[in-house]
Write a protein that holds these residues in place. Structure first.
Motif, short mmCIF file in Angstrom:
data_model
loop_
_atom_site.label_atom_id
_atom_site.label_comp_id
_atom_site.label_asym_id
_atom_site.label_seq_id
_atom_site.Cartn_x
_atom_site.Cartn_y
_atom_site.Cartn_z
N ARG A 242 -42.67 -5.33 94.34
CA ARG A 242 -42.90 -3.89 94.10
C ARG A 242 -44.10 -3.38 94.89
NH1 ARG A 242 -46.18 -1.28 90.27
NH2 ARG A 242 -46.58 -3.22 89.13
N VAL A 243 -45.19 -4.16 94.90
CA VAL A 243 -46.41 -3.68 95.54
C VAL A 243 -46.64 -4.27 96.94
CG1 VAL A 243 -47.53 -3.22 93.32
CG2 VAL A 243 -47.89 -5.44 94.44
N GLY A 244 -45.72 -5.10 97.40
CA GLY A 244 -45.86 -5.68 98.74
C GLY A 244 -46.85 -6.83 98.81
N PHE A 245 -46.97 -7.56 97.70
CA PHE A 245 -47.90 -8.69 97.66
C PHE A 245 -47.24 -9.95 98.22
CE2 PHE A 245 -49.54 -12.41 95.23
CZ PHE A 245 -50.89 -12.34 95.57
N VAL A 246 -47.94 -10.61 99.13
CA VAL A 246 -47.44 -11.87 99.68
C VAL A 246 -48.40 -12.97 99.21
CG1 VAL A 246 -46.76 -13.10 101.79
CG2 VAL A 246 -46.68 -10.59 101.73
N HIS A 247 -47.94 -13.83 98.33
CA HIS A 247 -48.81 -14.85 97.74
C HIS A 247 -49.31 -15.83 98.80
CE1 HIS A 247 -49.93 -18.55 95.66
NE2 HIS A 247 -50.16 -17.82 94.58
N GLY A 248 -48.40 -16.26 99.64
CA GLY A 248 -48.82 -17.05 100.80
C GLY A 248 -48.79 -18.55 100.63
N VAL A 249 -48.92 -19.04 99.39
CA VAL A 249 -48.90 -20.50 99.23
C VAL A 249 -48.27 -20.86 97.88
CG1 VAL A 249 -51.34 -20.63 98.53
CG2 VAL A 249 -50.23 -22.66 99.49
N MET A 250 -46.96 -20.56 97.81
CA MET A 250 -46.24 -20.72 96.54
C MET A 250 -45.80 -22.17 96.34
SD MET A 250 -43.91 -17.34 96.80
CE MET A 250 -42.99 -17.60 95.31
N ASN A 251 -46.73 -23.09 96.49
CA ASN A 251 -46.44 -24.49 96.18
C ASN A 251 -46.25 -24.62 94.67
OD1 ASN A 251 -46.76 -25.12 98.88
ND2 ASN A 251 -48.96 -25.47 98.65
N THR A 252 -45.56 -25.67 94.24
CA THR A 252 -45.27 -25.76 92.80
C THR A 252 -46.55 -25.92 91.97
OG1 THR A 252 -44.85 -28.12 93.02
CG2 THR A 252 -42.93 -26.67 93.05
N HIS A 284 -46.25 -21.83 109.38
CA HIS A 284 -45.64 -21.56 110.68
C HIS A 284 -44.18 -21.13 110.57
CE1 HIS A 284 -49.28 -23.23 112.23
NE2 HIS A 284 -49.05 -24.38 111.59
N MET A 285 -43.48 -21.63 109.56
CA MET A 285 -42.05 -21.33 109.45
C MET A 285 -41.77 -20.10 108.59
SD MET A 285 -40.77 -23.92 111.11
CE MET A 285 -39.08 -24.17 110.61
N GLY A 286 -42.80 -19.49 108.05
CA GLY A 286 -42.60 -18.34 107.17
C GLY A 286 -41.94 -18.71 105.85
N ARG A 287 -42.18 -19.94 105.41
CA ARG A 287 -41.59 -20.39 104.14
C ARG A 287 -41.96 -19.44 103.00
NH1 ARG A 287 -39.91 -25.30 101.42
NH2 ARG A 287 -40.71 -25.40 99.31
N TYR A 288 -43.21 -18.96 103.03
CA TYR A 288 -43.68 -18.11 101.94
C TYR A 288 -43.81 -16.64 102.34
CZ TYR A 288 -44.62 -22.69 99.87
OH TYR A 288 -44.49 -23.97 99.38
N ALA A 289 -42.97 -16.23 103.29
CA ALA A 289 -42.97 -14.83 103.74
C ALA A 289 -42.55 -13.91 102.60
CB ALA A 289 -42.01 -14.68 104.92
N TYR A 290 -42.93 -12.63 102.73
CA TYR A 290 -42.64 -11.63 101.68
C TYR A 290 -41.21 -11.73 101.16
CZ TYR A 290 -41.70 -7.01 99.66
OH TYR A 290 -41.31 -5.98 98.83
N GLY A 291 -40.25 -11.69 102.05
CA GLY A 291 -38.84 -11.65 101.64
C GLY A 291 -38.31 -12.97 101.12
N ASN A 292 -39.05 -14.05 101.36
CA ASN A 292 -38.58 -15.36 100.90
C ASN A 292 -39.05 -15.68 99.49
OD1 ASN A 292 -37.07 -16.31 102.95
ND2 ASN A 292 -38.56 -17.80 103.71
#
Ligand code: AMP
Ligand code: MG
Length: 481
Positions: A242-252, A284-292
């Motif tokens: 909703r707010v365009g937040f990208v966490h960036g490191v969504m490891n478990t 590098h691979m955009g694993r944690y990109a906004y849309g992912n």
């Protein structure tokens, strides 16, 4: 200590009573010259704590770990996690939990120091943190709180008076983090590796007592816990989107069972709308990109489900079948919540067959025309923005005409509570952190104040509304080490 009595600490440390394998009792490593940088009096009030009789020098001692509050029992928590898809044993390598403060309203809150020195989980790290990243977490976590998004909070930042060596020497600092707990998906993964059913049961029971007491009488607690976490995480990630937040490191290990946003390392907010938005220098691979992010939440939830299999059903095949069925429902559940969120952002009340099309057409326009995500909705709400001219084109006009026909009496009201005007924009964040590192904290404090009312148009604050100059250089963030 008389002063301590008046503060109101009320520690009741349940995590420290868990089996020894869950924890390692350890004290924060004292620091040389603690100096208070910022203290969150509003949060202290909400926690029922009163520091009005405590001067800054004392605060610095208390929130650096040099003077521990009575009743605390500090420890490092054991956990594991999938980092960028790879399983690793982790644990608090630069944090200690002081214990749980139970507020007058009976809220149980973890008090944790981040950057407090080495622990047995530090591996090759120094256990310390730098001032910039700790202030960054303070700023963004408090901004998230004001955006009404579940999050850990920040109570204080104290400089240690010692340097930490990164690419260059940086000022060391400690953040006091307040969380409804620090139990992570990675905590379950750690216990699972130990293959002790009694420990897994203890963790499930503990988590339910603490976060989901409504399922404590459930016939299959593990099953219900999985369902609960899916709901919570969907709610969370929909809010991020909703707010365009990208966490960036969504490891478990960075996914909390409470459903709070945790670990503000390389996170940042998206400017122009693009599903591929990814700021982290190591992603590098955009694993944690906004849309992912929704897909990664689902992946992490599948890892969580794996930890619970034996409790879901003792027959392995049966358990896998049940867990898979639950995880498979994620997409549908997410899409429903996401769709409602987007309708709210556009003030679409009730249902219309064309709503989905309207939403997707706008997203396409934003993507094609590289429009600022936040300001697009501000423009639609008639807020003053300085990139107004970006919306003066035929395609946008056509879309807007269709949208306007769909609006009703209460549309604007709905939009106003769903679309922030002020977010922590990257260039503003960088500027205030730079000043803070040079000992001028006033820009940081002013920005923090503006971020307290993100849904209110604050006319004087136009400098926070602009997406910032496009330099052609990609904005990069770094893990908070
Ligand atoms: P994070 O990237 O902050 O989620 O941390 C991942 C793991 O690395 C956790 O186990 C941390 O405790 C550990 N870690 C991060 N920074 C340091 C540090 N400076 N010293 C020791 N451990 C660290
Ligand atoms: Mg972490």
């Amino acid at each position: 200590m008389n002063k301590e009595k008046t503060i109101g600490w009320n520690f009741d440390n349940s995590y420290s009573n868990l089996p020894k394998s869950f924890i390692y009792e350890i004290s924060p490593v004292p620091v040389k010259r603690p100096e208070l940088v910022i203290f969150n009096h509003d949060l202290a009030d909400q926690m029922g704590l009163n520091f009005s009789n405590v001067d800054n020098e004392q605060l610095a001692k208390m929130f650096s770990g040099n003077l521990l509050p009575k009743g605390s029992k500090s420890l490092a928590q054991a956990y594991a996690g999938h980092q960028f898809g790879h399983f690793t044993m982790l644990g608090d390598g630069r944090a200690v939990l002081l214990g749980e403060h139970v507020s007058k309203s009976n809220q149980r809150l973890d008090i944790q120091f981040k950057g407090s020195g080495q622990t047995p989980f530090s591996r090759n790290g120094d256990g310390r943190a730098a001032l910039g990243p700790m202030l960054r977490e303070y700023l963004i976590s408090e901004a998230m709180y004001s955006l009404n998004i579940p999050t850990t909070r920040s109570l204080a930042v104290v400089k240690t008076g010692e340097n930490v060596i990164r690419e260059k020497p940086l000022q060391g600092a400690i953040l006091t983090r307040v969380a409804s707990s620090h139990i992570r998906v990675g905590t379950f993964q750690f216990i699972r590796t130990r293959e002790k059913l009694n420990e897994l049961n203890i963790l499930v029971d503990y988590t339910i007592t603490r976060h989901y007491p409504e399922i404590s009488k459930s016939k299959n607690k593990a099953y219900d816990l999985l369902i609960k976490l899916i709901d919570k995480q969907i709610e969370l990630v929909v809010n991020w989107m909703r707010v365009g937040f990208v966490h960036g490191v969504m490891n478990t290990d960075n996914m909390a069972i409470s459903g709070e946003t945790i670990d503000y390392g390389p996170c940042a907010f998206m400017d122009s709308y693009n599903l591929g938005t990814c700021f982290s220098s190591i992603d590098h691979m955009g694993r944690y990109a906004y849309g992912n992010q929704p897909a990664i939440v689902k992946w992490n939830l599948a890892r969580f489900a794996e930890c619970l299999l034996t409790l879901i059903n003792p027959k392995k095949d049966e358990a896998v079948k049940i867990a898979t069925e639950i995880i498979d429902k994620f997409d549908e559940q997410y899409e429903e919540k996401w769709f409602l969120m987007m309708k709210n952002k556009l003030g679409l009340i009730g249902n219309d067959r064309e709503d989905k099309l309207l939403i997707f057409n706008l997203l396409e326009l934003m993507n094609d025309q590289k429009l600022d995500y936040t300001n697009t909705f501000c423009f639609l709400m008639n807020q003053e923005i300085d990139d107004n001219k970006n919306y003066q084109n035929k395609k946008f006009d056509n879309w807007k005409m269709k949208w306007q026909k769909r609006l009703t009496k209460d549309s604007k009201k709905l939009m106003k509570i769903n679309n922030p005007v002020i977010i922590p924009r990257n260039h503003n964040v960088e500027n205030v952190l730079k000043s803070a590192e040079e000992n001028d904290l006033s820009p940081f404090k002013n920005f923090l104040k503006a971020l307290k009312n993100p849904y209110t148009n604050q006319k004087i604050l136009t400098k926070y509304l602009s997406p910032g100059k496009k330099t052609g250089e990609k904005y990069q963030t770094f893990c908070g080490t």
